[in-house]
Design a protein around this motif. Structure first.
Motif, mmCIF file in Angstrom:
data_model
loop_
_atom_site.group_PDB
_atom_site.id
_atom_site.type_symbol
_atom_site.label_atom_id
_atom_site.label_comp_id
_atom_site.label_asym_id
_atom_site.label_seq_id
_atom_site.Cartn_x
_atom_site.Cartn_y
_atom_site.Cartn_z
ATOM 1 N N VAL A 10 19.070 1.784 10.512
ATOM 2 C CA VAL A 10 19.905 0.742 9.895
ATOM 3 C C VAL A 10 21.095 1.400 9.191
ATOM 4 C CG1 VAL A 10 19.984 -0.992 8.052
ATOM 5 C CG2 VAL A 10 18.042 -0.950 9.638
ATOM 6 N N ALA A 13 23.556 2.690 11.767
ATOM 7 C CA ALA A 13 24.258 1.586 12.452
ATOM 8 C C ALA A 13 25.296 0.944 11.531
ATOM 9 C CB ALA A 13 23.249 0.545 12.937
ATOM 10 N N TYR A 14 24.967 0.839 10.238
ATOM 11 C CA TYR A 14 25.926 0.297 9.260
ATOM 12 C C TYR A 14 27.205 1.145 9.253
ATOM 13 C CZ TYR A 14 22.748 -3.005 6.877
ATOM 14 O OH TYR A 14 21.920 -4.051 6.561
ATOM 15 N N SER A 17 29.204 0.570 12.384
ATOM 16 C CA SER A 17 29.901 -0.725 12.380
ATOM 17 C C SER A 17 31.118 -0.678 11.458
ATOM 18 C CB SER A 17 28.947 -1.845 11.953
ATOM 19 O OG SER A 17 27.972 -2.063 12.948
ATOM 20 N N LEU A 18 30.940 -0.060 10.291
ATOM 21 C CA LEU A 18 32.059 0.030 9.338
ATOM 22 C C LEU A 18 33.197 0.878 9.895
ATOM 23 C CD1 LEU A 18 30.108 0.416 5.966
ATOM 24 C CD2 LEU A 18 31.652 -1.449 6.595
ATOM 25 N N GLY A 20 33.847 1.206 13.044
ATOM 26 C CA GLY A 20 34.304 0.678 14.327
ATOM 27 C C GLY A 20 33.871 1.527 15.508
ATOM 28 N N ARG A 22 30.539 1.567 16.646
ATOM 29 C CA ARG A 22 29.233 1.097 17.140
ATOM 30 C C ARG A 22 29.321 0.743 18.625
ATOM 31 N NH1 ARG A 22 23.864 1.142 16.303
ATOM 32 N NH2 ARG A 22 22.861 -0.681 17.160
ATOM 33 N N LEU A 23 28.392 1.266 19.421
ATOM 34 C CA LEU A 23 28.399 1.022 20.864
ATOM 35 C C LEU A 23 27.125 0.326 21.344
ATOM 36 C CD1 LEU A 23 29.910 4.400 22.133
ATOM 37 C CD2 LEU A 23 31.039 2.169 22.078
ATOM 38 N N GLY A 24 26.410 -0.310 20.468
ATOM 39 C CA GLY A 24 25.200 -1.029 20.867
ATOM 40 C C GLY A 24 23.944 -0.240 20.588
ATOM 41 N N ASP A 25 22.810 -0.863 20.936
ATOM 42 C CA ASP A 25 21.498 -0.266 20.672
ATOM 43 C C ASP A 25 21.375 1.132 21.271
ATOM 44 O OD1 ASP A 25 20.826 -2.683 19.523
ATOM 45 O OD2 ASP A 25 19.681 -3.409 21.249
ATOM 46 N N THR A 26 20.666 1.999 20.551
ATOM 47 C CA THR A 26 20.420 3.350 21.056
ATOM 48 C C THR A 26 18.923 3.527 21.347
ATOM 49 O OG1 THR A 26 19.952 4.326 18.891
ATOM 50 C CG2 THR A 26 22.271 4.238 19.576
ATOM 51 N N ALA A 27 18.611 4.539 22.149
ATOM 52 C CA ALA A 27 17.215 4.833 22.479
ATOM 53 C C ALA A 27 16.418 5.160 21.216
ATOM 54 C CB ALA A 27 17.151 5.998 23.470
ATOM 55 N N GLU A 29 16.908 3.890 18.270
ATOM 56 C CA GLU A 29 16.639 2.643 17.535
ATOM 57 C C GLU A 29 15.463 1.880 18.142
ATOM 58 O OE1 GLU A 29 21.348 2.179 16.265
ATOM 59 O OE2 GLU A 29 20.490 0.874 17.814
ATOM 60 N N THR A 30 15.470 1.737 19.476
ATOM 61 C CA THR A 30 14.366 0.991 20.091
ATOM 62 C C THR A 30 13.048 1.768 19.922
ATOM 63 O OG1 THR A 30 14.877 1.908 22.262
ATOM 64 C CG2 THR A 30 15.810 -0.239 21.750
ATOM 65 N N ASN B 76 32.690 -6.718 12.985
ATOM 66 C CA ASN B 76 31.737 -5.663 12.601
ATOM 67 C C ASN B 76 30.991 -5.991 11.309
ATOM 68 O OD1 ASN B 76 34.172 -5.348 11.377
ATOM 69 N ND2 ASN B 76 34.398 -3.160 11.773
ATOM 70 N N LEU B 80 26.406 -5.911 9.603
ATOM 71 C CA LEU B 80 25.810 -5.350 8.392
ATOM 72 C C LEU B 80 24.780 -6.306 7.795
ATOM 73 C CD1 LEU B 80 29.010 -3.873 6.662
ATOM 74 C CD2 LEU B 80 27.652 -2.917 8.509
ATOM 75 N N PRO B 110 18.994 -2.926 14.183
ATOM 76 C CA PRO B 110 19.551 -2.142 15.299
ATOM 77 C C PRO B 110 18.447 -1.788 16.300
ATOM 78 C CG PRO B 110 20.373 -1.316 13.198
ATOM 79 C CD PRO B 110 19.325 -2.336 12.879
ATOM 80 N N GLY B 111 18.717 -2.038 17.578
ATOM 81 C CA GLY B 111 17.715 -1.798 18.611
ATOM 82 C C GLY B 111 17.036 -3.067 19.091
ATOM 83 N N HIS B 134 20.387 -3.303 26.000
ATOM 84 C CA HIS B 134 21.066 -2.956 27.266
ATOM 85 C C HIS B 134 20.449 -1.718 27.903
ATOM 86 C CE1 HIS B 134 23.343 0.479 25.632
ATOM 87 N NE2 HIS B 134 23.287 -0.201 24.506
ATOM 88 N N LEU B 135 19.692 -0.980 27.088
ATOM 89 C CA LEU B 135 19.002 0.195 27.626
ATOM 90 C C LEU B 135 17.965 -0.200 28.664
ATOM 91 C CD1 LEU B 135 18.274 1.686 24.095
ATOM 92 C CD2 LEU B 135 19.914 2.645 25.723
ATOM 93 N N TYR B 136 17.495 -1.475 28.613
ATOM 94 C CA TYR B 136 16.383 -1.882 29.468
ATOM 95 C C TYR B 136 16.766 -2.940 30.499
ATOM 96 C CZ TYR B 136 14.195 0.698 25.785
ATOM 97 O OH TYR B 136 13.899 1.676 24.892
#
Lengths: 163, 163
Positions: A10, A13-14, A17-18, A20, A22-27, A29-30, B76, B80, B110-111, B134-136
Motif C-alpha cells: 500500500v 503504491a501510494y 500514484s503520487l 504518477g 503507477r502502472l497497475g497491480d504487481t506480482a 502485490e497479488t 491518481n 490513495l 493494490p493487487g 491484469h497479471l492473470y
C-alpha cells in the motif's frame, strides 16, 4: 497472518500514484494478498443462516486454504446501507476481529445484484466477485456462491489444487 | 432521468429488510435501474486520458444507450483511498453533477484488480463489473473495458440491440 507485506505494498503504491508512476497491480502485490489469505487462521462468513458456509468451505478446501466458520448474525441491517455486501463484511469484522471475512450481499441499490467480498482484519478489500441479479441467471444459490468464491480467489492468482 | 422510481424501490426494499421479508432483487428494481440509465443525458467517464471513452461509447451504442463524454481529470488521488474505482466515480460526480458516472479503477488494495462502476447522480451504485489483476488475463485494456462495460449492463437486464 502477514499484514506487513500488504502495508508495504500500500505504501509503495501510494508513492507511485503520487509520483504518477503507477502502472497497475504487481506480482508482489497479488502475492501479498494470497499470503495473507493463506495465513489467516480465523475466517468468518456472516449470514443469518448457514446455507453458504459449506459451499464456501468446499471451495476454500479445493484451493488448499483454511476453513471458515459461520457467524450467525441477523444481516438485514446492512441492507439498509448503500453497499450492503461491504457493510455486512465490516459488521462481521467489528463483531469478531477475524483475520479474514468472506461476505456475500447486495452490491449497491436494490436490483444491483450480488457481491462476494474478501476483507482483511483492517477492513480492506482484498478481492471480490459479482453475480447478476438472480432474475438473469438460472444458477442455484449454491452454484452462484461456488462460482463467486472461486472467481474471487482466481482473480488474485490462486489456483485450484490438483487432486 | 427518473430518480423517483429508484427512490421508491429503495424505500420498499428498506421496509422488506426491516420486516425480514426481503427475497432479493425484483424485476421492478432492475427495470428502474435500466430506465434511469436509459434516460440519463449527461454521462461522464473520468480518466486522465481518453483511451477508454471510445470503447465505452461503442458498447453504450450497441445497447441503444446515450453516449458518454470524457471527463479529463487527474485520477491518481482516488488511488490513495481504500476503494479507488468508487472514489473516482464520486470525484467525477462532485465535479460535474452528471446524471450518470461510469468509472474504472482499482477495486480495493493494490493487487486487487479492477472494477468498473456505474453510479447515479446521488452517488448510489447501480451496477458494476470486475476484472482480475491484469497479471492473470491476456486481454488488452480495450478488450477488458469492453467486457466489463457489457457485463455491467447485462447483469441488470440490458440486452444488446439486434443489428
Amino acid at each position: 497472518m502477514n499484514l506487513d507485506s500488504i502495508d508495504c505494498c500500500v505504501s509503495s503504491a501510494y508513492s507511485q500514484s503520487l509520483n504518477g508512476t503507477r502502472l497497475g497491480d504487481t506480482a508482489e502485490e497479488t502475492m501479498s494478498i494470497r499470503e495473507y489469505i493463506k495465513s489467516s487462521r480465523h475466517i468468518v462468513v456472516p449470514n443469518h443462516d448457514d446455507r453458504k458456509i459449506a459451499v464456501i468451505n468446499s471451495v476454500l478446501s479445493s484451493f488448499g486454504l483454511p476453513r471458515a466458520v459461520h457467524l450467525c448474525i441477523p444481516t438485514n441491517s446492512p441492507d439498509l446501507t448503500r453497499t450492503p455486501a461491504v457493510s455486512k463484511a465490516l459488521m462481521a469484522l467489528d463483531i469478531t476481529g477475524a483475520d479474514l471475512v468472506i461476505a456475500r450481499g447486495r452490491l449497491g441499490v436494490p436490483g444491483s445484484g450480488s457481491m462476494l467480498v474478501i476483507m482483511d482484519s483492517r477492513g480492506r478489500i482484498l478481492s471480490a466477485s459479482l453475480s447478476p441479479s438472480h432474475l438473469y441467471h438460472a444458477k442455484s444459490i449454491s452454484d452462484a456462491v461456488t462460482h463467486e468464491m472461486e472467481e474471487a480467489l482466481v482473480r488474485v492468482g490462486f489456483q485450484k489444487e490438483k487432486i
